[in-house]
Scaffold this motif. Structure first.
Motif, short mmCIF file in Angstrom:
data_model
loop_
_atom_site.label_atom_id
_atom_site.label_comp_id
_atom_site.label_asym_id
_atom_site.label_seq_id
_atom_site.Cartn_x
_atom_site.Cartn_y
_atom_site.Cartn_z
N ASP A 11 2.56 -9.40 -0.92
CA ASP A 11 3.47 -9.58 -2.06
C ASP A 11 3.27 -8.48 -3.09
O ASP A 11 4.22 -7.92 -3.64
N ALA A 12 2.00 -8.16 -3.36
CA ALA A 12 1.70 -7.10 -4.32
C ALA A 12 2.22 -5.76 -3.83
O ALA A 12 2.78 -4.97 -4.59
N ALA A 13 2.05 -5.48 -2.53
CA ALA A 13 2.54 -4.22 -1.97
C ALA A 13 4.05 -4.13 -2.05
O ALA A 13 4.61 -3.06 -2.36
N ALA A 14 4.74 -5.24 -1.79
CA ALA A 14 6.19 -5.25 -1.89
C ALA A 14 6.64 -4.97 -3.32
O ALA A 14 7.62 -4.25 -3.54
N ARG A 15 5.92 -5.51 -4.29
CA ARG A 15 6.27 -5.24 -5.69
C ARG A 15 6.01 -3.78 -6.04
O ARG A 15 6.79 -3.17 -6.79
N LEU A 16 4.93 -3.22 -5.52
CA LEU A 16 4.66 -1.80 -5.76
C LEU A 16 5.79 -0.93 -5.21
O LEU A 16 6.21 0.04 -5.85
N TYR A 17 6.28 -1.27 -4.03
CA TYR A 17 7.38 -0.50 -3.45
C TYR A 17 8.66 -0.70 -4.28
O TYR A 17 9.37 0.27 -4.57
N GLU A 18 8.93 -1.92 -4.66
CA GLU A 18 10.14 -2.21 -5.44
C GLU A 18 10.13 -1.47 -6.77
O GLU A 18 11.18 -0.98 -7.24
N ARG A 19 8.96 -1.35 -7.40
CA ARG A 19 8.85 -0.66 -8.68
C ARG A 19 8.89 0.86 -8.53
O ARG A 19 8.95 1.58 -9.53
N GLY A 20 8.79 1.37 -7.32
CA GLY A 20 8.74 2.81 -7.10
C GLY A 20 7.37 3.41 -7.30
O GLY A 20 7.22 4.63 -7.32
N THR A 21 6.35 2.56 -7.40
CA THR A 21 4.98 3.06 -7.56
C THR A 21 4.50 3.74 -6.29
O THR A 21 3.75 4.72 -6.35
N VAL A 22 4.91 3.21 -5.14
CA VAL A 22 4.59 3.83 -3.84
C VAL A 22 5.88 4.01 -3.06
O VAL A 22 6.87 3.31 -3.29
N ARG A 23 5.85 4.94 -2.10
CA ARG A 23 7.03 5.20 -1.28
C ARG A 23 6.85 4.78 0.17
O ARG A 23 7.82 4.80 0.94
N ALA A 24 5.64 4.40 0.55
CA ALA A 24 5.37 3.93 1.90
C ALA A 24 4.19 2.98 1.85
O ALA A 24 3.41 2.98 0.88
N VAL A 25 4.06 2.16 2.89
CA VAL A 25 2.98 1.18 2.96
C VAL A 25 2.28 1.32 4.31
O VAL A 25 2.94 1.25 5.36
N LEU A 26 0.97 1.52 4.28
CA LEU A 26 0.15 1.53 5.49
C LEU A 26 -0.55 0.18 5.59
O LEU A 26 -1.35 -0.17 4.72
N VAL A 27 -0.20 -0.59 6.64
CA VAL A 27 -0.84 -1.89 6.84
C VAL A 27 -1.92 -1.70 7.91
O VAL A 27 -1.66 -1.21 8.99
N THR A 28 -3.13 -2.07 7.59
CA THR A 28 -4.26 -1.79 8.47
C THR A 28 -5.00 -3.08 8.79
O THR A 28 -5.38 -3.83 7.88
N GLY A 29 -5.15 -3.36 10.08
CA GLY A 29 -5.80 -4.61 10.46
C GLY A 29 -6.22 -4.61 11.91
O GLY A 29 -6.25 -3.57 12.59
N ASP A 30 -6.51 -5.78 12.40
CA ASP A 30 -7.11 -5.97 13.72
C ASP A 30 -6.03 -6.26 14.76
O ASP A 30 -5.22 -7.17 14.59
N ASN A 31 -6.03 -5.50 15.85
CA ASN A 31 -5.19 -5.78 17.00
C ASN A 31 -6.04 -5.58 18.27
O ASN A 31 -5.60 -4.99 19.25
#
Length: 231
Positions: free
Chosen positions: A86-106
């Protein structure tokens, strides 16, 4: 009265306090020293993070947000992970970031944190083309060093809960990423307190990783996903 077994008697003798005042003082000094040494790594992570823990509203802009995995429930992001997303989506919506790297276990076919994170972000308004998955972010150091060495991230906003964000900042700094962090607020429940206690022990591992800078469990080839998302 129940007769104590020999191993219980031996254990009782081992934990018996010293008989003399001098011995008790020595035991107290040893206990205090042990506590100080145990807290030194956590002190380092806090000092390394400095004043770079911010909120969604006041964190400086960066090209990429890095969101660390925090578990799935029946294939969906756990509540703690959902709050990070949710926080990352808000950052994108505000224009604070232009891309999101999601990092986890697969590491297993039936467990895929990055794709679950991607689906959640898309459902919350982040375009799929702006989301990049790191499928080998098995722990915080792996996520940080792979973000730099595999995906070419050198400036980012890190997103995690408050009890974890300082360690993430310290390790990403050691990996060569200039970063600020958003510490997501959550209800202080059992999971929160467990996370805080766990950080005391995880900080010792973080100190070793920052000093040695080992390869991640899986490095793999360089990927241009972040660069493509930014284009």
């Amino acid at each position: 009265m129940t007769r104590r077994t020999p191993w219980i008697r031996r254990a009782a003798r081992r934990v018996r306090l010293p008989a003399t005042r001098r011995g008790r003082r020595r035991a107290l000094r040893v206990a205090v020293l042990a506590c100080v040494l145990a807290l030194l790594p956590a002190t380092w992570t806090n000092a390394a993070a400095g004043s770079r823990v911010r909120t969604v509203e006041d964190v400086p802009a960066a090209p990429v947000a890095v969101v660390f995995g925090a578990g799935l429930w029946d294939g969906e992001p756990s509540p703690y992970l959902a709050h990070r997303l949710d926080a990352a989506a808000r950052l994108y919506e505000r224009g604070t970031v232009r891309a999101v790297l999601v990092t986890g276990d697969n590491s297993r076919e039936d467990y895929d944190e990055p794709d679950a994170m991607r689906a959640y972000l898309v459902a919350h308004g982040v375009p799929a083309g702006r989301i990049v998955g790191d499928y080998a972010g098995f722990d915080t150091w792996d996520s940080c060093t792979r973000a730099r060495r595999v995906f070419g991230v050198d400036r980012a906003v890190l997103v995690s809960q408050g009890f974890h964000i300082r360690r993430a900042l310290a390790l990403c700094g050691a990996a060569g990423i200039e970063a600020y962090g958003v510490g997501v607020d959550d209800r202080h429940d059992v999971t929160w307190y467990y996370g805080g206690i766990r950080e005391v022990f995880a900080a010792a591992k973080a100190v070793a990783e920052a000093a040695v800078r080992p390869d991640p469990r899986f490095l793999g080839p360089r990927e241009d996903g972040v660069a493509a998302a930014l284009r």
